[in-house]
Design an enzyme around this catalytic site. Structure first.
Site, short mmCIF file in Angstrom:
data_model
loop_
_atom_site.label_atom_id
_atom_site.label_comp_id
_atom_site.label_asym_id
_atom_site.label_seq_id
_atom_site.Cartn_x
_atom_site.Cartn_y
_atom_site.Cartn_z
N GLY A 1 -55.43 -43.85 126.71
CA GLY A 1 -54.94 -43.63 125.35
C GLY A 1 -55.80 -44.37 124.34
N CYS B 1 -49.01 -55.43 115.61
CA CYS B 1 -50.39 -55.49 115.11
C CYS B 1 -50.50 -56.22 113.78
CB CYS B 1 -50.94 -54.08 114.97
SG CYS B 1 -49.80 -52.92 114.21
N GLN C 1 -50.80 -50.57 105.62
CA GLN C 1 -51.04 -50.32 107.04
C GLN C 1 -51.68 -48.96 107.30
OE1 GLN C 1 -47.09 -52.84 108.13
NE2 GLN C 1 -47.91 -51.65 109.83
N GLU D 1 -40.42 -52.73 111.02
CA GLU D 1 -41.73 -53.37 110.87
C GLU D 1 -41.61 -54.66 110.05
OE1 GLU D 1 -44.20 -52.17 112.52
OE2 GLU D 1 -46.06 -52.85 111.64
N ARG E 1 -47.32 -47.76 104.48
CA ARG E 1 -48.38 -46.97 105.11
C ARG E 1 -49.30 -46.44 104.03
NH1 ARG E 1 -48.99 -47.55 110.19
NH2 ARG E 1 -47.00 -46.66 110.82
N HIS F 1 -55.26 -52.75 109.21
CA HIS F 1 -54.09 -53.15 108.45
C HIS F 1 -54.51 -54.25 107.47
CE1 HIS F 1 -51.69 -50.61 110.80
NE2 HIS F 1 -50.93 -51.45 111.45
N1 HSE Z 1 -45.94 -50.67 114.07
C1 HSE Z 1 -47.33 -50.69 113.72
C2 HSE Z 1 -47.62 -49.64 112.70
C3 HSE Z 1 -48.17 -50.45 114.90
O1 HSE Z 1 -46.89 -48.67 112.63
O2 HSE Z 1 -48.59 -49.78 111.96
C4 HSE Z 1 -48.52 -51.55 115.79
O3 HSE Z 1 -47.62 -52.51 116.12
#
Ligand code: HSE
Length: 384
Positions: A11, A135, A162, A252, A283, A290
């Site tokens: 992956g 992350c 992110q 998150e 996002r 990130h």
């Molecule tokens: N939850 C994180 C994200 C990914 O959606 O950016 C890695 O932990």
């Protein structure tokens, strides 16, 4: 050589992990056994030595032979296989990228440049479960962990930017598809220098608002040319219990507080954490880095030069970027950082609220320090 089972190596996170393990010569120190959830019996990759056929990743007997299992297969796999493997009496080391086991009492969140003492302490007590952190949290602590280690942080907020990769490979493809669709919509107008920008803008908006279901299947909303200020589930909780108006913490965001404290070995609360960490997770249309804007309330007034020196000396990968426009634009962007192990920290300055309030901005490749690297470094700690 210890037999190391590798699951989920094909992956996105797994592939980055394999690249890093090869680059660092990890395969020279282990006997790898490659597992597959879909292609048992197939040919293992070139790094295989004696075990050249893929094993079934659900076969407990094969997994039980491993001294160490490293998995980047994901949470569903961990949920299904880990309890069965332990129930079958397996006593090896389990190194995992997924969040499933992260907050369990017998699991350590691994980020050794930040919490090697916590890891060593758990090893001495017979710990066997080693889980990579979220992350965003891992990249943040690689950047500014020094301030926590020095006991300077009263609280911190993190406002994140992110990347698409945090959602997975399909999310990255979807972002690029959206960009392409939007560009095609106005390509002819863009090519004509005399076209009206407001007409372009109107057409772009119309396209964004009318993307097909297939083009928004992963994010559930347009991301190209936009942003989404919610990541992961609604936990249905608040940051503090005293006021019902504070409901609405995303998973998150919760991880930011809970995992930061757990990594630092100071409990794992969120609203009740030793060091409150909270903010909004957003996002944006970046590919795999990130970024985070941080606000610290320090316990005392520390000169900026001292803060910079602490951060710069913390580990081999963190780089302080001078707080100038020129240096920021050059060295503090996702495009600069992607594919590197560097963790730049810039925009370090005192904020208008007072001398104990410090701002900073940091970036990390969420597939490297945010996912793969802590796993292979834990492997090396176990091999030492
Ligand atoms: N939850 C994180 C994200 C990914 O959606 O950016 C890695 O932990």
């Amino acid at each position: 050589q210890p037999l190391v089972g590798l699951v989920g190596w094909r992956g996105m996170v797994g592939s980055v992990l394999m690249d890093r393990m090869q680059a660092e010569g990890d395969f020279g120190l282990i006997e790898p056994m490659f597992f597959s959830t879909s292609n048992a019996g197939g040919k293992a990759p070139a790094m295989a030595k004696n075990e050249t056929a893929l094993k079934d990743a659900y076969d407990i007997e094969s997994l039980k032979k491993c001294d160490i299992v490293i998995t980047a297969q994901g949470g569903d796999y961990t949920t299904e296989v880990f309890p069965k493997l332990r129930a079958a009496g397996w006593n090896g080391h389990w190194i995992d990228a997924a969040s499933t086991l992260r907050m369990k009492d017998d699991a350590i969140i691994i980020l050794d440049p930040v919490n090697l003492p916590v890891i060593q302490n758990a090893l001495n007590k017979g710990g066997k479960n080693w889980i990579g952190g979220n992350c965003t949290v891992s990249c943040m602590l690689m950047g500014v962990g020094a301030l926590y280690k020095a006991g300077l942080v009263e609280w911190m907020t993190s406002m994140t930017y992110q990347a698409a990769s945090g959602g997975g490979a399909q999310h990255m493809r979807e972002l690029l598809t959206q960009f392409g669709t939007i560009n095609s919509e106005v390509k002819a107008l863009l090519d004509d220098p005399k076209s009206a920008i407001l007409e372009i803008d109107r057409k772009v908006l119309h396209k964004q608002q009318n993307l097909s279901a297939a083009e928004t299947a992963n994010f559930g909303a347009p991301l190209g040319g936009s942003l989404i200020p919610w990541i992961d589930k609604d936990l249905g909780i608040g940051a503090a219990s005293h006021d019902d108006a504070d409901w609405g913490v995303s998973k998150e965001e919760w991880k930011g507080g809970a995992e930061t404290n757990k990594i630092l070995g100071q409990g794992a609360g969120f609203g009740t954490a030793a060091t409150p960490v909270d903010g909004f997770c957003v996002r944006v249309g970046a590919m795999r880095c990130h970024s985070q804007a941080l606000t610290f309330k320090l316990k005392k007034n520390v000169p900026v030069a001292d803060i910079e020196a602490l951060i710069a000396a913390d580990n081999a990968w963190v780089k302080v970027v001078p707080n100038t426009r020129e240096a920021t634009v050059k060295d503090l962007t996702p495009v600069t950082v992607t594919g590197t192990m560097n963790i730049p920290v810039g925009r370090i300055r005192k904020l208008a609220m007072g001398p104990e309030y410090v701002g900073a901005f940091t970036i990390g490749d969420q597939l490297l320090w945010g996912a793969a690297e802590p796993l292979r470094r834990m492997l090396r700690i176990l091999l030492d």
